[in-house]
Design an enzyme around this catalytic site. Structure first.
Site: not given
Ligand code: NAD
Length: 260
Positions: A142, A155
Protein backbone atom coordinates in the site's frame (compact mmCIF):
# COMPACT_ATOMS: atom_id res chain seq x y z
CA UNK A 1 1.98 -14.28 -21.67
CA UNK A 2 1.39 -16.62 -18.68
CA UNK A 3 0.18 -19.74 -20.47
CA UNK A 4 1.08 -22.86 -18.48
CA UNK A 5 1.68 -20.91 -15.27
CA UNK A 6 -0.31 -21.30 -12.06
CA UNK A 7 -1.22 -18.29 -9.93
CA UNK A 8 -2.43 -18.39 -6.33
CA UNK A 9 -4.05 -15.14 -5.20
CA UNK A 10 -5.06 -14.69 -1.56
CA UNK A 11 -8.10 -12.53 -0.88
CA UNK A 12 -9.36 -12.81 -4.45
CA UNK A 13 -13.09 -13.08 -3.87
CA UNK A 14 -13.44 -9.33 -4.35
CA UNK A 15 -11.69 -6.08 -5.18
CA UNK A 16 -8.04 -5.99 -6.23
CA UNK A 17 -7.49 -9.72 -5.66
CA UNK A 18 -10.31 -10.73 -7.99
CA UNK A 19 -8.91 -8.38 -10.64
CA UNK A 20 -5.46 -10.01 -10.27
CA UNK A 21 -6.96 -13.50 -10.66
CA UNK A 22 -8.94 -12.47 -13.74
CA UNK A 23 -5.93 -10.70 -15.29
CA UNK A 24 -3.66 -13.73 -14.78
CA UNK A 25 -6.37 -15.99 -16.23
CA UNK A 26 -6.73 -13.64 -19.20
CA UNK A 27 -3.02 -14.24 -19.86
CA UNK A 28 -3.58 -18.00 -19.83
CA UNK A 29 -2.66 -18.94 -16.24
CA UNK A 30 -4.66 -21.42 -14.19
CA UNK A 31 -5.63 -19.78 -10.93
CA UNK A 32 -6.43 -20.61 -7.33
CA UNK A 33 -8.75 -18.02 -5.86
CA UNK A 34 -9.19 -17.58 -2.13
CA UNK A 35 -11.10 -15.44 0.30
CA UNK A 36 -14.18 -15.11 2.43
CA UNK A 37 -17.72 -14.48 1.28
CA UNK A 38 -20.95 -15.99 0.06
CA UNK A 39 -20.32 -19.51 -1.30
CA UNK A 40 -22.66 -19.13 -4.28
CA UNK A 41 -21.14 -15.77 -5.26
CA UNK A 42 -17.60 -17.21 -5.03
CA UNK A 43 -18.59 -20.23 -7.12
CA UNK A 44 -20.10 -17.86 -9.72
CA UNK A 45 -16.82 -15.88 -9.91
CA UNK A 46 -14.80 -19.10 -10.17
CA UNK A 47 -16.85 -20.50 -13.06
CA UNK A 48 -16.88 -17.09 -14.76
CA UNK A 49 -13.07 -17.07 -14.78
CA UNK A 50 -13.09 -20.49 -16.44
CA UNK A 51 -15.71 -19.57 -19.05
CA UNK A 52 -14.33 -16.08 -19.78
CA UNK A 53 -10.73 -17.16 -20.27
CA UNK A 54 -10.72 -20.93 -20.97
CA UNK A 55 -8.43 -21.75 -18.03
CA UNK A 56 -8.96 -23.77 -14.87
CA UNK A 57 -9.84 -22.05 -11.61
CA UNK A 58 -9.98 -23.62 -8.16
CA UNK A 59 -11.24 -22.10 -4.93
CA UNK A 60 -9.37 -22.50 -1.64
CA UNK A 61 -11.31 -21.52 1.48
CA UNK A 62 -8.09 -21.13 3.51
CA UNK A 63 -8.49 -18.60 6.27
CA UNK A 64 -5.45 -16.32 6.40
CA UNK A 65 -5.56 -16.60 10.19
CA UNK A 66 -4.75 -20.32 10.01
CA UNK A 67 -1.18 -21.37 9.14
CA UNK A 68 -2.15 -24.94 8.26
CA UNK A 69 -4.86 -23.79 5.88
CA UNK A 70 -2.48 -21.32 4.19
CA UNK A 71 -0.01 -24.14 3.59
CA UNK A 72 -2.90 -26.26 2.27
CA UNK A 73 -3.79 -23.54 -0.27
CA UNK A 74 -0.28 -23.66 -1.78
CA UNK A 75 -0.38 -27.49 -1.69
CA UNK A 76 -3.71 -27.44 -3.54
CA UNK A 77 -2.11 -25.54 -6.43
CA UNK A 78 0.85 -27.92 -6.46
CA UNK A 79 -1.18 -31.12 -6.35
CA UNK A 80 -4.05 -30.09 -8.67
CA UNK A 81 -2.18 -27.85 -11.13
CA UNK A 82 1.41 -29.07 -10.67
CA UNK A 83 2.89 -25.85 -9.26
CA UNK A 84 2.48 -22.55 -7.52
CA UNK A 85 4.43 -20.38 -9.98
CA UNK A 86 2.95 -17.03 -9.01
CA UNK A 87 1.94 -16.24 -5.46
CA UNK A 88 0.10 -13.02 -4.73
CA UNK A 89 -0.25 -12.16 -1.07
CA UNK A 90 -3.19 -9.81 -1.22
CA UNK A 91 -5.74 -10.53 1.54
CA UNK A 92 -6.05 -7.59 3.86
CA UNK A 93 -8.33 -5.83 6.31
CA UNK A 94 -8.38 -2.39 7.91
CA UNK A 95 -9.42 -0.86 11.24
CA UNK A 96 -9.38 2.84 12.02
CA UNK A 97 -8.99 4.07 15.62
CA UNK A 98 -6.56 6.11 17.74
CA UNK A 99 -3.74 4.01 19.24
CA UNK A 100 -4.94 4.42 22.81
CA UNK A 101 -8.36 3.02 21.84
CA UNK A 102 -7.18 0.46 19.29
CA UNK A 103 -8.31 -3.02 20.46
CA UNK A 104 -5.29 -5.30 21.02
CA UNK A 105 -7.23 -8.21 19.53
CA UNK A 106 -7.84 -6.20 16.34
CA UNK A 107 -4.15 -5.26 16.14
CA UNK A 108 -3.25 -8.96 16.35
CA UNK A 109 -5.79 -9.93 13.67
CA UNK A 110 -4.59 -7.25 11.24
CA UNK A 111 -0.94 -8.22 11.71
CA UNK A 112 -1.90 -11.89 11.22
CA UNK A 113 -3.91 -11.39 7.99
CA UNK A 114 -1.99 -8.50 6.42
CA UNK A 115 1.55 -9.62 7.32
CA UNK A 116 2.02 -13.05 8.91
CA UNK A 117 -0.15 -14.83 6.32
CA UNK A 118 2.12 -13.48 3.56
CA UNK A 119 5.16 -14.89 5.36
CA UNK A 120 3.50 -18.30 5.79
CA UNK A 121 2.34 -18.51 2.15
CA UNK A 122 5.77 -17.37 0.90
CA UNK A 123 7.46 -19.95 3.13
CA UNK A 124 5.22 -22.66 1.67
CA UNK A 125 5.67 -21.59 -1.98
CA UNK A 126 9.44 -21.04 -2.14
CA UNK A 127 10.57 -24.72 -2.20
CA UNK A 128 8.47 -25.48 -5.32
CA UNK A 129 9.61 -22.26 -7.02
CA UNK A 130 13.27 -23.00 -6.23
CA UNK A 131 12.90 -26.51 -7.67
CA UNK A 132 11.51 -25.04 -10.92
CA UNK A 133 13.99 -22.17 -10.93
CA UNK A 134 11.11 -19.81 -11.69
CA UNK A 135 8.75 -17.96 -9.43
CA UNK A 136 6.98 -14.69 -8.87
CA UNK A 137 5.90 -13.44 -5.46
CA UNK A 138 3.86 -10.27 -5.47
CA UNK A 139 2.74 -8.67 -2.23
CA UNK A 140 -0.08 -6.15 -2.21
CA UNK A 141 1.36 -3.56 0.11
CA UNK A 142 0.00 0.00 0.00
CA UNK A 143 1.10 3.61 -0.05
CA UNK A 144 0.92 2.88 3.68
CA UNK A 145 3.99 0.65 3.28
CA UNK A 146 5.92 3.88 2.61
CA UNK A 147 4.16 6.61 4.58
CA UNK A 148 1.87 6.71 7.62
CA UNK A 149 -1.59 8.11 8.30
CA UNK A 150 -3.12 8.71 11.71
CA UNK A 151 -5.49 6.13 13.23
CA UNK A 152 -4.26 3.23 11.08
CA UNK A 153 -1.49 1.92 13.37
CA UNK A 154 -1.91 -1.81 12.74
CA UNK A 155 -2.46 -1.47 9.00
CA UNK A 156 0.51 0.86 8.48
CA UNK A 157 2.73 -1.32 10.68
CA UNK A 158 1.70 -4.46 8.77
CA UNK A 159 2.24 -2.80 5.39
CA UNK A 160 5.67 -1.48 6.41
CA UNK A 161 6.35 -5.06 7.55
CA UNK A 162 5.33 -6.33 4.10
CA UNK A 163 7.90 -3.96 2.58
CA UNK A 164 10.61 -5.57 4.73
CA UNK A 165 9.42 -9.10 3.98
CA UNK A 166 9.43 -8.29 0.26
CA UNK A 167 13.07 -7.18 0.38
CA UNK A 168 14.27 -10.19 2.37
CA UNK A 169 12.32 -12.63 0.14
CA UNK A 170 13.87 -10.99 -2.93
CA UNK A 171 17.39 -11.32 -1.50
CA UNK A 172 16.97 -14.96 -0.48
CA UNK A 173 15.55 -16.03 -3.85
CA UNK A 174 17.52 -13.80 -6.23
CA UNK A 175 19.67 -16.57 -7.72
CA UNK A 176 16.76 -18.98 -8.25
CA UNK A 177 14.84 -17.21 -11.02
CA UNK A 178 12.37 -15.95 -8.43
CA UNK A 179 11.39 -12.33 -7.95
CA UNK A 180 9.50 -10.73 -5.09
CA UNK A 181 8.00 -7.27 -5.33
CA UNK A 182 5.40 -5.19 -3.55
CA UNK A 183 2.66 -3.21 -5.23
CA UNK A 184 1.88 -0.03 -3.31
CA UNK A 185 -1.51 1.32 -4.37
CA UNK A 186 -3.05 4.54 -3.22
CA UNK A 187 -6.85 4.62 -3.07
CA UNK A 188 -8.34 2.01 -5.36
CA UNK A 189 -12.00 1.90 -6.28
CA UNK A 190 -13.18 -1.35 -4.63
CA UNK A 191 -16.47 -2.34 -2.97
CA UNK A 192 -14.76 -1.62 0.36
CA UNK A 193 -14.23 2.04 -0.53
CA UNK A 194 -17.47 2.47 -2.47
CA UNK A 195 -19.61 1.35 0.48
CA UNK A 196 -18.20 4.06 2.79
CA UNK A 197 -19.19 6.96 0.58
CA UNK A 198 -22.97 7.40 1.12
CA UNK A 199 -22.64 7.18 4.92
CA UNK A 200 -19.69 9.56 5.02
CA UNK A 201 -21.60 12.02 2.84
CA UNK A 202 -24.57 11.89 5.19
CA UNK A 203 -22.41 12.17 8.32
CA UNK A 204 -20.47 15.18 7.00
CA UNK A 205 -23.32 16.90 5.15
CA UNK A 206 -21.39 16.68 1.89
CA UNK A 207 -22.20 15.43 -1.59
CA UNK A 208 -20.78 12.07 -2.57
CA UNK A 209 -18.46 13.83 -5.04
CA UNK A 210 -17.14 16.09 -2.24
CA UNK A 211 -16.49 13.05 -0.03
CA UNK A 212 -14.52 11.35 -2.81
CA UNK A 213 -12.41 14.42 -3.61
CA UNK A 214 -11.97 16.19 -0.25
CA UNK A 215 -12.09 13.31 2.26
CA UNK A 216 -11.01 10.05 0.66
CA UNK A 217 -8.78 11.43 -2.06
CA UNK A 218 -7.35 14.26 0.06
CA UNK A 219 -3.93 12.54 0.02
CA UNK A 220 -4.01 11.55 -3.65
CA UNK A 221 -2.76 14.40 -5.89
CA UNK A 222 -4.55 13.16 -9.03
CA UNK A 223 -7.87 13.28 -7.09
CA UNK A 224 -8.87 10.17 -8.96
CA UNK A 225 -9.28 6.61 -7.78
CA UNK A 226 -6.99 3.97 -9.22
CA UNK A 227 -8.88 1.12 -10.88
CA UNK A 228 -8.43 -2.52 -9.94
CA UNK A 229 -7.63 -3.25 -13.60
CA UNK A 230 -4.67 -0.82 -13.48
CA UNK A 231 -3.29 -2.55 -10.39
CA UNK A 232 -3.81 -5.98 -11.99
CA UNK A 233 -1.99 -4.90 -15.16
CA UNK A 234 1.04 -4.00 -13.03
CA UNK A 235 0.93 -7.45 -11.41
CA UNK A 236 0.76 -9.13 -14.82
CA UNK A 237 3.86 -7.20 -15.88
CA UNK A 238 5.70 -8.17 -12.68
CA UNK A 239 4.81 -11.82 -13.39
CA UNK A 240 6.13 -11.65 -16.94
CA UNK A 241 9.60 -12.68 -18.11
CA UNK A 242 10.33 -9.05 -19.02
CA UNK A 243 10.23 -8.24 -15.29
CA UNK A 244 12.80 -10.89 -14.30
CA UNK A 245 15.28 -8.24 -13.12
CA UNK A 246 12.77 -6.31 -11.04
CA UNK A 247 13.00 -7.69 -7.52
CA UNK A 248 12.82 -6.31 -4.01
CA UNK A 249 11.02 -3.25 -5.33
CA UNK A 250 8.12 -1.17 -4.05
CA UNK A 251 5.94 -0.39 -7.07
CA UNK A 252 3.99 2.78 -6.38
CA UNK A 253 0.66 3.12 -8.15
CA UNK A 254 -0.79 5.94 -6.09
CA UNK A 255 -1.60 8.99 -8.20
CA UNK A 256 1.46 10.76 -6.76
CA UNK A 257 0.55 10.24 -3.08
CA UNK A 258 3.99 9.44 -1.67
CA UNK A 259 5.73 12.01 -3.87
CA UNK A 260 4.40 14.74 -1.58
P1 NAD B 1 -11.51 -6.16 -0.39
O1 NAD B 1 -12.15 -6.09 0.94
O2 NAD B 1 -12.34 -5.94 -1.62
O3 NAD B 1 -10.74 -7.58 -0.53
C1 NAD B 1 -10.10 -8.19 0.55
C2 NAD B 1 -10.02 -9.68 0.28
O4 NAD B 1 -9.37 -10.32 1.39
C3 NAD B 1 -11.40 -10.33 0.16
O5 NAD B 1 -11.37 -11.32 -0.85
C4 NAD B 1 -11.60 -10.97 1.52
O6 NAD B 1 -12.47 -12.09 1.50
C5 NAD B 1 -10.16 -11.40 1.81
N1 NAD B 1 -9.95 -11.69 3.23
C6 NAD B 1 -10.15 -10.89 4.31
N2 NAD B 1 -9.88 -11.56 5.44
C7 NAD B 1 -9.50 -12.81 5.07
C8 NAD B 1 -9.12 -13.98 5.79
N3 NAD B 1 -9.06 -14.01 7.12
N4 NAD B 1 -8.78 -15.09 5.07
C9 NAD B 1 -8.86 -15.10 3.72
N5 NAD B 1 -9.22 -14.02 3.00
C10 NAD B 1 -9.54 -12.90 3.68
O7 NAD B 1 -10.32 -5.11 -0.34
P2 NAD B 1 -9.29 -4.58 -1.47
O8 NAD B 1 -9.43 -3.12 -1.45
O9 NAD B 1 -9.40 -5.32 -2.74
O10 NAD B 1 -7.91 -4.97 -0.74
C11 NAD B 1 -7.02 -5.97 -1.21
C12 NAD B 1 -5.61 -5.64 -0.74
O11 NAD B 1 -5.22 -4.37 -1.29
C13 NAD B 1 -5.46 -5.50 0.77
O12 NAD B 1 -4.22 -6.06 1.18
C14 NAD B 1 -5.45 -3.99 0.99
O13 NAD B 1 -4.75 -3.64 2.15
C15 NAD B 1 -4.73 -3.54 -0.26
N6 NAD B 1 -4.93 -2.13 -0.62
C16 NAD B 1 -6.17 -1.66 -0.93
C17 NAD B 1 -6.32 -0.31 -1.27
C18 NAD B 1 -7.68 0.29 -1.64
O14 NAD B 1 -7.77 1.51 -1.72
N7 NAD B 1 -8.70 -0.49 -1.88
C19 NAD B 1 -5.21 0.51 -1.27
C20 NAD B 1 -3.94 0.00 -0.95
C21 NAD B 1 -3.83 -1.34 -0.62
Amino acid sequence: MLKGKVAVVTGSTSGIGLAYARAFAEQGANVVINGLGDAAAIEAERTKIESDFGVKALYSDANMLNAEEIGGMVKLAETEFGACDILVNNAGIQHVAPIEEFPIETWNTIIAINLTAAFIATRAAIPGMKAKKWGRIINTASAHALVGSPFKSAYVAAKHGIAGLTKVTALETATFGITCNAICPGYVWTPLVEKQIPDTAKARGMTEEQVKRDVILAAQPTKEFITVEEVAALAVFLASDNARSITGSMQQIDGGWVAE
